[in-house]
Enzyme design. Structure first.
Site, PDB file in Angstrom:
ATOM      1  N   LYS A 102      21.084  10.677  -5.362  1.00 50.52           N
ATOM      2  CA  LYS A 102      21.544  11.667  -4.387  1.00 50.52           C
ATOM      3  C   LYS A 102      20.879  13.038  -4.622  1.00 50.52           C
ATOM      4  O   LYS A 102      20.287  13.263  -5.678  1.00 50.52           O
ATOM      5  CB  LYS A 102      23.073  11.778  -4.486  1.00 50.52           C
ATOM      6  CG  LYS A 102      23.819  10.489  -4.107  1.00 50.52           C
ATOM      7  CD  LYS A 102      25.320  10.704  -4.228  1.00 50.52           C
ATOM      8  CE  LYS A 102      26.117   9.473  -3.871  1.00 50.52           C
ATOM      9  NZ  LYS A 102      27.586   9.704  -4.003  1.00 50.52           N
ATOM     10  N   PHE A 144      37.488  14.256   3.291  1.00 47.45           N
ATOM     11  CA  PHE A 144      36.227  14.739   2.707  1.00 47.45           C
ATOM     12  C   PHE A 144      34.994  14.124   3.377  1.00 47.45           C
ATOM     13  O   PHE A 144      33.872  14.313   2.905  1.00 47.45           O
ATOM     14  CB  PHE A 144      36.201  14.491   1.194  1.00 47.45           C
ATOM     15  CG  PHE A 144      36.460  13.053   0.794  1.00 47.45           C
ATOM     16  CD1 PHE A 144      35.436  12.126   0.772  1.00 47.45           C
ATOM     17  CD2 PHE A 144      37.737  12.642   0.428  1.00 47.45           C
ATOM     18  CE1 PHE A 144      35.660  10.802   0.412  1.00 47.45           C
ATOM     19  CE2 PHE A 144      37.976  11.313   0.060  1.00 47.45           C
ATOM     20  CZ  PHE A 144      36.929  10.397   0.056  1.00 47.45           C
ATOM     21  N   ARG A 155      26.918  -1.104 -10.986  1.00 46.58           N
ATOM     22  CA  ARG A 155      28.202  -0.387 -10.857  1.00 46.58           C
ATOM     23  C   ARG A 155      28.747  -0.011 -12.230  1.00 46.58           C
ATOM     24  O   ARG A 155      29.268   1.078 -12.432  1.00 46.58           O
ATOM     25  CB  ARG A 155      29.259  -1.251 -10.143  1.00 46.58           C
ATOM     26  CG  ARG A 155      29.052  -1.487  -8.676  1.00 46.58           C
ATOM     27  CD  ARG A 155      29.267  -0.300  -7.794  1.00 46.58           C
ATOM     28  NE  ARG A 155      30.630   0.113  -7.572  1.00 46.58           N
ATOM     29  CZ  ARG A 155      30.986   0.991  -6.631  1.00 46.58           C
ATOM     30  NH1 ARG A 155      30.072   1.543  -5.836  1.00 46.58           N
ATOM     31  NH2 ARG A 155      32.230   1.351  -6.480  1.00 46.58           N
ATOM     32  N   THR A 178      33.707   6.363  -9.557  1.00 41.67           N
ATOM     33  CA  THR A 178      33.329   7.290  -8.473  1.00 41.67           C
ATOM     34  C   THR A 178      33.562   8.745  -8.885  1.00 41.67           C
ATOM     35  O   THR A 178      32.717   9.609  -8.652  1.00 41.67           O
ATOM     36  CB  THR A 178      34.160   6.969  -7.213  1.00 41.67           C
ATOM     37  OG1 THR A 178      34.004   5.589  -6.902  1.00 41.67           O
ATOM     38  CG2 THR A 178      33.721   7.807  -6.033  1.00 41.67           C
ATOM     39  N   ARG A 237      27.285   8.432 -14.176  1.00 42.80           N
ATOM     40  CA  ARG A 237      28.098   9.470 -13.522  1.00 42.80           C
ATOM     41  C   ARG A 237      28.867  10.300 -14.550  1.00 42.80           C
ATOM     42  O   ARG A 237      29.050  11.505 -14.380  1.00 42.80           O
ATOM     43  CB  ARG A 237      29.061   8.813 -12.529  1.00 42.80           C
ATOM     44  CG  ARG A 237      28.332   8.321 -11.272  1.00 42.80           C
ATOM     45  CD  ARG A 237      29.200   7.396 -10.460  1.00 42.80           C
ATOM     46  NE  ARG A 237      28.692   7.199  -9.106  1.00 42.80           N
ATOM     47  CZ  ARG A 237      29.257   6.392  -8.216  1.00 42.80           C
ATOM     48  NH1 ARG A 237      30.342   5.707  -8.536  1.00 42.80           N
ATOM     49  NH2 ARG A 237      28.742   6.267  -7.017  1.00 42.80           N
ATOM     50  N   HIS A 277      24.367   6.663  -5.710  1.00 39.74           N
ATOM     51  CA  HIS A 277      25.157   5.680  -4.970  1.00 39.74           C
ATOM     52  C   HIS A 277      24.706   4.303  -5.407  1.00 39.74           C
ATOM     53  O   HIS A 277      23.524   4.091  -5.690  1.00 39.74           O
ATOM     54  CB  HIS A 277      24.912   5.822  -3.457  1.00 39.74           C
ATOM     55  CG  HIS A 277      25.397   4.610  -2.697  1.00 39.74           C
ATOM     56  ND1 HIS A 277      26.722   4.459  -2.346  1.00 39.74           N
ATOM     57  CD2 HIS A 277      24.764   3.480  -2.295  1.00 39.74           C
ATOM     58  CE1 HIS A 277      26.869   3.288  -1.734  1.00 39.74           C
ATOM     59  NE2 HIS A 277      25.704   2.677  -1.688  1.00 39.74           N
TER      60      HIS A 277
HETATM   61  P1  ADP Z   1      31.361   4.949  -4.460  1.00 36.04           P
HETATM   62  O1  ADP Z   1      30.242   5.939  -4.221  1.00 36.04           O
HETATM   63  O2  ADP Z   1      31.744   4.897  -5.924  1.00 36.04           O
HETATM   64  O3  ADP Z   1      31.097   3.581  -3.879  1.00 36.04           O
HETATM   65  P2  ADP Z   1      33.065   5.680  -2.184  1.00 36.04           P
HETATM   66  O4  ADP Z   1      32.221   4.822  -1.304  1.00 36.04           O
HETATM   67  O5  ADP Z   1      34.543   5.534  -2.117  1.00 36.04           O
HETATM   68  O6  ADP Z   1      32.663   5.521  -3.733  1.00 36.04           O
HETATM   69  O7  ADP Z   1      32.756   7.217  -1.874  1.00 36.04           O
HETATM   70  C1  ADP Z   1      31.497   7.649  -1.488  1.00 36.04           C
HETATM   71  C2  ADP Z   1      31.224   9.023  -2.059  1.00 36.04           C
HETATM   72  O8  ADP Z   1      32.145   9.964  -1.521  1.00 36.04           O
HETATM   73  C3  ADP Z   1      31.435   9.109  -3.570  1.00 36.04           C
HETATM   74  O9  ADP Z   1      30.331   8.658  -4.307  1.00 36.04           O
HETATM   75  C4  ADP Z   1      31.710  10.581  -3.764  1.00 36.04           C
HETATM   76  O10 ADP Z   1      30.511  11.341  -3.747  1.00 36.04           O
HETATM   77  C5  ADP Z   1      32.535  10.928  -2.528  1.00 36.04           C
HETATM   78  N1  ADP Z   1      33.978  10.784  -2.744  1.00 36.04           N
HETATM   79  C6  ADP Z   1      34.669   9.619  -2.770  1.00 36.04           C
HETATM   80  N2  ADP Z   1      35.989   9.813  -2.963  1.00 36.04           N
HETATM   81  C7  ADP Z   1      36.142  11.163  -3.038  1.00 36.04           C
HETATM   82  C8  ADP Z   1      37.276  12.017  -3.228  1.00 36.04           C
HETATM   83  N3  ADP Z   1      38.521  11.526  -3.357  1.00 36.04           N
HETATM   84  N4  ADP Z   1      37.068  13.346  -3.279  1.00 36.04           N
HETATM   85  C9  ADP Z   1      35.836  13.849  -3.143  1.00 36.04           C
HETATM   86  N5  ADP Z   1      34.714  13.112  -2.961  1.00 36.04           N
HETATM   87  C10 ADP Z   1      34.855  11.779  -2.913  1.00 36.04           C
END
Ligand code: ADP
Length: 168
Positions: free
Chosen positions: A10, A58, A93, A99, A110, A127
């Site tokens: 990212k 968000f 992962r 996350t 992370r 990601h």
């Molecule tokens: P991941 O990236 O671990 O697969 P998600 O798809 O749920 O998780 O979320 C996508 C992205 O959104 C995350 O990597 C993070 O940057 C942001 N994000 C997710 N949940 C939150 C949250 N509760 N508050 C702030 N940012 C979040």
């Protein structure tokens, strides 16, 4: 089980010069890279990629984040990669960590490099696809068949008249 997974370094990962570190950590998996490119992410691509979050408060911030709107004009880009190999999704992962970078294992990518911004956004530097269904959808969204050096999914050919930019 042979799998593929989409990895995106990212904008915060690029801005912090972490690309090499992240790729080194990912090489611990012994997976193979079968596609890689730098992408200037459009709002459409970002919204499609994060469609599962569209009702979250968000969502707008996450779209801005992956588009690079939070990290300055010169970091409006990401590095997109496709990794291929045995249990690719789980391996990546696990290495990436949770996350939320504050709760991610401190030895995960992370945990090592991410941060929680004062605005409450998880800046977690990469990601990676969550499951096989997401991986297939995301890889097809970010890459065209010819950009991946293996035949991962069924393809078809279409005829089209195109205008194309070429080197002068
Ligand atoms: P991941 O990236 O671990 O697969 P998600 O798809 O749920 O998780 O979320 C996508 C992205 O959104 C995350 O990597 C993070 O940057 C942001 N994000 C997710 N949940 C939150 C949250 N509760 N508050 C702030 N940012 C979040």
């Amino acid at each position: 089980m042979r799998q593929q997974t989409l990895v995106i370094v990212k904008p915060d990962g690029l801005k912090k010069s972490l690309t090499g570190n992240i790729l080194s950590r990912l090489s611990e998996t012994k997976l193979r890279i079968v596609g890689a490119k730098v992408v200037k992410v459009s709002r459409e691509l970002a919204a499609e990629h994060y469609q599962h979050l569209k009702d979250k408060p968000f969502f707008e911030d996450v779209v801005k984040y992956i588009c690079g709107e939070l990290h300055g004009e010169e970091y409006r880009r990401v590095l997109a990669l496709v990794y291929d190999g045995e249990n690719a999704i789980e391996k990546v992962r696990k290495l990436a960590g949770a996350t939320n970078p504050e709760t991610a294992d401190s030895t995960s990518i992370r945990g090592q490099y991410g941060r929680l911004t004062t605005a409450g956004l998880f800046e977690n530097v990469l990601h990676c696809s969550a499951n096989e269904e997401d991986a297939a959808r995301e890889i097809k969204l970010w890459f065209e068949p010819a950009e991946i050096i293996e035949d991962l999914y069924p393809t078809t050919t279409i005829e089209m008249k195109i205008t194309k930019m070429v080197w002068k």
